[in-house]
Enzyme design. Structure first.
Site, PDB file in Angstrom:
ATOM      1  N   ARG A 166       0.837  -1.205   0.000  1.00 51.63           N
ATOM      2  CA  ARG A 166       0.000   0.000   0.000  1.00 51.63           C
ATOM      3  C   ARG A 166       0.870   1.253   0.000  1.00 51.63           C
ATOM      4  O   ARG A 166       0.573   2.228   0.676  1.00 51.63           O
ATOM      5  CB  ARG A 166      -0.957   0.006   1.202  1.00 51.63           C
ATOM      6  CG  ARG A 166      -1.871  -1.197   1.280  1.00 51.63           C
ATOM      7  CD  ARG A 166      -2.832  -1.288   0.099  1.00 51.63           C
ATOM      8  NE  ARG A 166      -3.620  -2.511   0.204  1.00 51.63           N
ATOM      9  CZ  ARG A 166      -3.272  -3.678  -0.326  1.00 51.63           C
ATOM     10  NH1 ARG A 166      -2.145  -3.779  -1.009  1.00 51.63           N
ATOM     11  NH2 ARG A 166      -4.042  -4.733  -0.209  1.00 51.63           N
TER      12      ARG A 166
ATOM     13  N   GLU B  87      -5.274   3.673   6.140  1.00 45.94           N
ATOM     14  CA  GLU B  87      -5.029   3.720   4.704  1.00 45.94           C
ATOM     15  C   GLU B  87      -5.425   5.056   4.080  1.00 45.94           C
ATOM     16  O   GLU B  87      -4.703   5.591   3.271  1.00 45.94           O
ATOM     17  CB  GLU B  87      -5.741   2.564   3.991  1.00 45.94           C
ATOM     18  CG  GLU B  87      -5.089   1.218   4.194  1.00 45.94           C
ATOM     19  CD  GLU B  87      -5.556   0.197   3.169  1.00 45.94           C
ATOM     20  OE1 GLU B  87      -5.992   0.597   2.065  1.00 45.94           O
ATOM     21  OE2 GLU B  87      -5.491  -1.009   3.447  1.00 45.94           O
TER      22      GLU B  87
ATOM     23  N   SER C 238     -11.310  -0.613   3.211  1.00 45.11           N
ATOM     24  CA  SER C 238     -10.486  -0.997   4.362  1.00 45.11           C
ATOM     25  C   SER C 238      -9.826   0.245   4.952  1.00 45.11           C
ATOM     26  O   SER C 238      -9.087   0.942   4.257  1.00 45.11           O
ATOM     27  CB  SER C 238      -9.416  -2.005   3.940  1.00 45.11           C
ATOM     28  OG  SER C 238     -10.015  -3.178   3.452  1.00 45.11           O
TER      29      SER C 238
END
Length: 352
Positions: free
Chosen positions: A164, A348, A246
């Site tokens: 990520r 995130e 998420s």
């Protein structure tokens, strides 16, 4: 291209948070971006680059210029005996690209189906799901330097992909560093998709879906159908219940750290990685701390998936959650998980 003033952003972020952009520009080509830079309207400000709005939490009105990326277009741009190279504009919806590649017989993106957001944002986050990351099928991208207005191209190595993560998420720490956060805007992305395709089915949910339907050797469309069905069963539709997917990254720990946690929590969900480290399931950690279904103001932890924070107000017909409520809930979860497991969860989404 012209400046739009006081633009409501509620419909431009998937959390459905109420906020306004003081000024917004719709970028429909690389030339639009270059023209905006050359006009001097940036006035030294770092713009908010807005794609699908699926990875941000707005905590107030946006004072910096907002560049709404709307560069369209999908095409096959190269072919070799081993692969196809397809290109998409930064404003194309990610799921739209996955569907287009399948329809045209270019396989390899199906495990990434139904991930929200735009093509231009996908390399920034190095999106991933069900055993595939963007870097696995990435070829190159074009971007525009915000200081010079010049276009440049990066390959996978230059993008410095991680879990990520990419070069676009890091600001340079000192002169000469290559961090590109706030320094460049992606306009086109290219993907290399193999002609010798193989199904990636190593996740339990996918295996269970395929076994239930007797699909021992699934094709790409069947993998796509499985991923879509699984995601729809677990994740809320942002149009109905605002969310950013998420909310926390799955933490990666050393093998020794994992063994220490397993000694205390034998049922913890974990996955061994190739480099010997271990990825822990953030959803399991949050669930173990009792957060599933809990609310804080109009923000809540989704009752079907503890990794997802939602705008409960959209369901209740109320004004909706503020960015402050979302982040207060997120910080409470971080504290709870850290106190129990000694692990600090990393969000995130980008907080604006």
């Amino acid at each position: 291209m012209f400046a739009e003033k006081n633009v409501p952003l509620r419909d431009l972020n998937t959390f459905g948070i109420v906020a306004k952009a003081q000024v917004l520009y719709r970028i429909r080509s690389a030339q639009d971006l270059c023209d905006w830079i050359e006009s001097g309207q940036s006035a030294g400000q770092t713009p908010l680059v807005l794609g699908g709005g699926s990875n941000i939490v707005l905590t107030g009105d946006v004072k910096s210029p907002v560049l709404k990326m709307e560069i369209a277009g999908m095409a096959l741009v190269d072919e070799t005996p081993k692969s196809w190279t397809v290109q998409a504009g930064a404003g194309v919806g990610w799921h739209e690209l996955v569907q287009w590649t399948l329809q045209n017989g270019y396989y390899g993106l199906e495990n990434l189906a139904l991930i929200p957001g735009s093509v231009g944002a996908s390399p920034v986050q190095n999106i991933g799901a069900y055993g595939v990351e963007l870097q696995d099928c990435f070829d190159s991208l074009d971007a525009v330097d915000l200081s010079t207005g010049k276009t440049f191209t990066l390959n996978a190595q230059q993008c410095a992909f991680g879990y990520r993560d990419s070069v676009f998420k890091h600001a340079p720490a000192r002169p000469g560093d290559v961090g590109l956060a706030g320094r460049a805007v992606i306009t086109q992305v290219r993907f290399s998709l193999p002609k010798k395709w193989r199904a990636i089915t190593g996740y339990a949910d996918i295996e269970k879906y395929l076994q239930a339907r007797g699909l021992a050797t699934p094709n790409a469309q069947q993998i796509f159908d499985a991923v879509v069905a699984i995601r729809q069963s677990k994740l809320p539709d942002p149009k109905v219940l605002g969310n950013a997917g998420s909310f926390f990254k799955n933490p990666v720990v050393s093998s020794e750290q994992c063994q220490d946690i397993i000694a205390r929590e034998p049922t913890i969900a974990h996955y061994k990685l190739h480099d010997g480290t271990v990825k822990l399931a953030a959803a399991w950690l949050i669930d173990a701390c009792g957060w599933r279904g809990k609310t804080m103001g109009a923000a809540a932890v989704y009752e079907k998936q503890a990794l997802v924070l939602v705008n409960q107000g959209m369901r209740d017909g109320k004004a909706g959650a503020t960015g402050g409520e979302v982040m207060t809930l997120a910080k409470a979860i971080q504290t709870s998980v850290y106190e129990r497991f000694g692990i600090l969860l990393e969000p995130e989404p980008v907080v604006i």
